[in-house]
Design a protein around this motif. Sequence first.
Motif, short mmCIF file in Angstrom:
data_model
loop_
_atom_site.label_atom_id
_atom_site.label_comp_id
_atom_site.label_asym_id
_atom_site.label_seq_id
_atom_site.Cartn_x
_atom_site.Cartn_y
_atom_site.Cartn_z
N GLU A 162 0.82 -1.22 0.00
CA GLU A 162 0.00 0.00 0.00
C GLU A 162 0.85 1.26 0.00
O GLU A 162 0.53 2.24 -0.67
CB GLU A 162 -0.94 -0.01 1.21
CG GLU A 162 -1.93 1.14 1.21
CD GLU A 162 -2.99 1.02 2.29
OE1 GLU A 162 -3.94 1.82 2.28
OE2 GLU A 162 -2.86 0.13 3.15
N PRO A 167 -5.99 3.57 -2.76
CA PRO A 167 -5.91 2.16 -2.36
C PRO A 167 -7.21 1.39 -2.56
O PRO A 167 -7.20 0.19 -2.83
CB PRO A 167 -5.54 2.24 -0.88
CG PRO A 167 -4.86 3.56 -0.73
CD PRO A 167 -5.55 4.48 -1.69
N TRP A 224 -5.24 -0.32 -5.78
CA TRP A 224 -4.34 -1.31 -5.15
C TRP A 224 -4.84 -2.70 -5.49
O TRP A 224 -5.96 -3.09 -5.15
CB TRP A 224 -4.32 -1.09 -3.64
CG TRP A 224 -3.32 -1.92 -2.91
CD1 TRP A 224 -2.21 -2.54 -3.43
CD2 TRP A 224 -3.31 -2.22 -1.51
NE1 TRP A 224 -1.52 -3.22 -2.45
CE2 TRP A 224 -2.16 -3.03 -1.27
CE3 TRP A 224 -4.14 -1.88 -0.45
CZ2 TRP A 224 -1.86 -3.50 0.01
CZ3 TRP A 224 -3.83 -2.35 0.82
CH2 TRP A 224 -2.70 -3.15 1.04
N ARG A 268 -2.71 -6.71 -1.38
CA ARG A 268 -4.08 -6.23 -1.13
C ARG A 268 -4.92 -7.38 -0.56
O ARG A 268 -5.70 -7.19 0.40
CB ARG A 268 -4.67 -5.69 -2.43
CG ARG A 268 -6.17 -5.44 -2.40
CD ARG A 268 -6.58 -4.39 -1.37
NE ARG A 268 -8.02 -4.16 -1.44
CZ ARG A 268 -8.94 -4.94 -0.88
NH1 ARG A 268 -8.56 -6.02 -0.19
NH2 ARG A 268 -10.22 -4.64 -1.00
#
Length: 382
Positions: free
Chosen positions: A204, A213, A217, A222
């Motif tokens: 992240e 994110p 992401w 993740r």
Amino acid sequence: MRAVRLSVVTAAAAAALTVVTGCTEKSAAEDSDHLIRVSATDSKCEVSKKEFPAGHIELSVENKGSKVTEVYLLFPDDRIVAERENIGPGTKQTVTAEVKAGDYRIACKPGMKGKGIRQDVKATGGSAAKRDPRLDEAVAAYREYAQAQADETLPKVKVFTDAVKAGDLQAAQKAYAPSRIGWERTEPVAESFGDIDPKVDVREDGLEDGQDPATDWTGWHRLEKALWQDKKIGDREKQLADQLVKDLTDWQSRVGKAEITPTSMANGAKELLDEVATGKVTGEEERYSHTDLVDFKANVEGAQKSYELLKPVAKDNDAALVTELDKQFAALNTLLDKYRPNPASYDFTSYDKVGKADRKELSDAVNALAEPLSKLAAAAVK
């Protein structure tokens, strides 16, 4: 993985992935035509020459700025030829590479973010010197190894993603670390493509400025966060599981086309050790699952594979270096085995159970290997 690595300023030299017919017999230090000095500041990236002969070259990088930086030699389409990361303020680093005639770019990235400050450069002519045929054999063998790792990874990834899509939290957790082993062994090859690593292996804090994110992401980490910190699998995670398979299938299809040289192998081995130093030893890489030692071992195995393939030539050129590398690889592997009850398995101690003193011991062993390993590229093409 691509991530912000401000806590450790060890240097990483990634793969100089371009095929050449040979390299110069003299080192860049002896032949100034093949030495390019790079002066990096927080706002400039100055190079000592914008044209240089193709073949064996050496970038001598000095960071005169106030931020940690990294320097890349790039193809015009941004594929990585060679790189060195985590160059601290006031420090110098070098990286050996092999290039064909053609256009390239040198990029400095103060703060290790963004596309960097760039200079267009050109390699001209070619090298008349023939490469040791043992090096060609080493490249061929490494190419087979990298492809085999990718081929073996996809079924393991499928076990992991199938568990995610089934909503089976425990099964997904169990399959997570094994799915990453082949990737970690050959990560420099994957990173050379430029676009795959940010999709599948970014943390992240490695996202670029402006990336969200929640939407941008993707990849293993993740899903790692969802499985261990959030402890839930929703529709988004199931979508990300399918995306991971798609992205890694793309990686698998490209590995066989990667352009690999002896210096890319040697620099990639050093990069893998720096991956350990900046992500695994610190516990940053697998911060939710604490499976860092699995990645650690895979990185070491990948580095050792490159070394063993280059060893016959390196031994002829620098026997003392080979003796030291054999010693340090053995010492690090012995130390890692302390955290693996069954040497035949990849079951390692959870890294949150490894104390501060033991982490320091691991870090010292990594550093003891990384220093002589940084000399392998020069020894292989001397």
